[in-house]
Scaffold this motif. Structure first.
Motif, PDB file in Angstrom:
ATOM      1  N   ASP A  40       0.823  -1.208   0.000  1.00 42.18           N
ATOM      2  CA  ASP A  40       0.000   0.000   0.000  1.00 42.18           C
ATOM      3  C   ASP A  40       0.860   1.261   0.000  1.00 42.18           C
ATOM      4  O   ASP A  40       0.509   2.261  -0.635  1.00 42.18           O
ATOM      5  N   LEU A  41       1.973   1.229   0.718  1.00 46.59           N
ATOM      6  CA  LEU A  41       2.865   2.386   0.738  1.00 46.59           C
ATOM      7  C   LEU A  41       3.511   2.578  -0.630  1.00 46.59           C
ATOM      8  O   LEU A  41       3.597   3.716  -1.129  1.00 46.59           O
ATOM      9  N   LEU A 156      11.841   3.854   8.848  1.00 46.10           N
ATOM     10  CA  LEU A 156      10.804   4.582   8.135  1.00 46.10           C
ATOM     11  C   LEU A 156       9.782   5.180   9.101  1.00 46.10           C
ATOM     12  O   LEU A 156       9.350   6.325   8.928  1.00 46.10           O
ATOM     13  N   VAL A 157       9.389   4.425  10.101  1.00 45.87           N
ATOM     14  CA  VAL A 157       8.459   4.962  11.096  1.00 45.87           C
ATOM     15  C   VAL A 157       9.096   6.136  11.845  1.00 45.87           C
ATOM     16  O   VAL A 157       8.434   7.138  12.142  1.00 45.87           O
ATOM     17  N   LEU A 158      10.394   6.045  12.122  1.00 46.51           N
ATOM     18  CA  LEU A 158      11.082   7.156  12.770  1.00 46.51           C
ATOM     19  C   LEU A 158      11.029   8.422  11.922  1.00 46.51           C
ATOM     20  O   LEU A 158      10.954   9.532  12.455  1.00 46.51           O
ATOM     21  N   SER A 159      11.068   8.267  10.605  1.00 42.70           N
ATOM     22  CA  SER A 159      10.948   9.421   9.725  1.00 42.70           C
ATOM     23  C   SER A 159       9.614  10.122   9.944  1.00 42.70           C
ATOM     24  O   SER A 159       9.547  11.355  10.079  1.00 42.70           O
ATOM     25  N   PHE A 225       1.551   8.054   6.619  1.00 43.17           N
ATOM     26  CA  PHE A 225       2.788   7.365   6.226  1.00 43.17           C
ATOM     27  C   PHE A 225       3.133   6.276   7.240  1.00 43.17           C
ATOM     28  O   PHE A 225       3.440   5.135   6.869  1.00 43.17           O
ATOM     29  N   VAL A 226       3.102   6.629   8.517  1.00 49.04           N
ATOM     30  CA  VAL A 226       3.404   5.645   9.561  1.00 49.04           C
ATOM     31  C   VAL A 226       2.425   4.469   9.480  1.00 49.04           C
ATOM     32  O   VAL A 226       2.823   3.302   9.577  1.00 49.04           O
ATOM     33  N   ALA A 227       1.160   4.769   9.304  1.00 50.21           N
ATOM     34  CA  ALA A 227       0.157   3.699   9.207  1.00 50.21           C
ATOM     35  C   ALA A 227       0.443   2.789   8.028  1.00 50.21           C
ATOM     36  O   ALA A 227       0.329   1.551   8.131  1.00 50.21           O
ATOM     37  N   LEU A 228       0.819   3.357   6.888  1.00 49.26           N
ATOM     38  CA  LEU A 228       1.096   2.543   5.694  1.00 49.26           C
ATOM     39  C   LEU A 228       2.357   1.710   5.861  1.00 49.26           C
ATOM     40  O   LEU A 228       2.471   0.632   5.253  1.00 49.26           O
ATOM     41  N   CYS A 229       3.295   2.182   6.643  1.00 54.74           N
ATOM     42  CA  CYS A 229       4.517   1.402   6.919  1.00 54.74           C
ATOM     43  C   CYS A 229       4.190   0.105   7.660  1.00 54.74           C
ATOM     44  O   CYS A 229       4.970  -0.853   7.626  1.00 54.74           O
ATOM     45  N   ARG A 230       3.046   0.082   8.314  1.00 58.14           N
ATOM     46  CA  ARG A 230       2.696  -1.061   9.167  1.00 58.14           C
ATOM     47  C   ARG A 230       1.651  -1.965   8.561  1.00 58.14           C
ATOM     48  O   ARG A 230       1.208  -2.917   9.191  1.00 58.14           O
ATOM     49  N   VAL A 231       1.198  -1.668   7.339  1.00 51.70           N
ATOM     50  CA  VAL A 231       0.169  -2.499   6.700  1.00 51.70           C
ATOM     51  C   VAL A 231       0.765  -3.854   6.358  1.00 51.70           C
ATOM     52  O   VAL A 231       1.874  -3.934   5.831  1.00 51.70           O
TER      53      VAL A 231
END
Length: 231
Positions: A40-41, A156-159, A225-231
């Motif tokens: 998704d990202l 990426l989440v840190l970003s 963005f953070v949410a998409l990193c975790r999909v």
């Protein structure tokens, strides 16, 4: 830069997903592979490339920017970035309360104290609240706990977390958004509580409203963005 490709798409790559321009893999500004953890990202970033006109406008690609920052800037200096984010816990917005007027004092207490209570329960980080603007030293144990919490996230989440923390001026609000304690719209309102209160009393102006809207947009992008990193 002029648009040099016809189509943008997302596809699988070894270890994750990638963005393709006319079938060729996109790289970051530092020429690193743009390897993404979720389909998704990758599709969201591909859509940003697809939406470009005759000229490429990097400012119109916030998800590409956040991903590139995670790869090019966070990965090579991860510990320093963690320190920068965690440092906000030492002077967090929600720890500094007004002494007057009484209505603002009550609003801050009702809005911010539940987040501090949550942070204590979630991270074992009990922060000190102070009235006024004079700095208050925070307990070393609480600051260590917050740094450990930040260090749990991948690059990426840190970003995204960095953008949320600096935009809110609050690590606690940023963590609450990333952890799903509050949604990003609520988090933005919490961070802008003082300014919105003053506007209620004295009126606002278009420049301040535009600035808040820009911050809100950036915060929404970072949270998504953070949410998409975790999909």
């Amino acid at each position: 830069m002029k648009r040099f490709y016809k189509t943008a798409s997302a596809g699988p790559a070894e270890g994750g997903f990638q963005v393709l321009l006319d079938g060729r893999a996109v790289r970051t500004p530092a020429k690193a592979p743009l390897l993404l953890p979720a389909k998704d990202l990758a599709e969201r970033i591909a859509a940003e490339w697809e939406a470009q006109g005759e000229k490429i406008e990097p400012g119109a690609m916030p998800f590409m920017s956040l991903a590139s920052t995670g790869i090019d800037r966070v990965t090579p200096q991860r510990e320093a970035v963690i320190d920068q984010i965690a440092a906000y816990g030492g002077s967090d917005l929600v720890c500094y309360r007004a002494e007057e007027p009484e209505e603002l004092v009550h609003r801050q207490m009702a809005a911010w104290q539940p987040l501090l209570d949550w942070a204590e329960a979630r991270f074992d980080a009990r922060l000190t609240v102070t009235a006024g603007i004079m700095p208050a030293a925070q307990p070393e144990g609480a600051l260590r706990a917050l740094r450990l919490a930040v260090a749990e996230y991948d690059d990426l989440v840190l970003s995204g977390l960095y953008q949320l923390t600096t935009g809110f001026g609050s690590l606690i609000i940023a963590l609450a958004v990333v952890e799903g304690r509050v949604d990003v719209e609520t988090g933005t309102g919490l961070a802008q509580l003082d300014e919105l209160f003053q506007e209620e009393r004295w009126g606002g102006d278009s420049e301040a409203s535009a600035r808040r809207a820009n911050i809100a947009s950036n915060m929404a992008d970072a949270a998504r963005f953070v949410a998409l990193c975790r999909v």
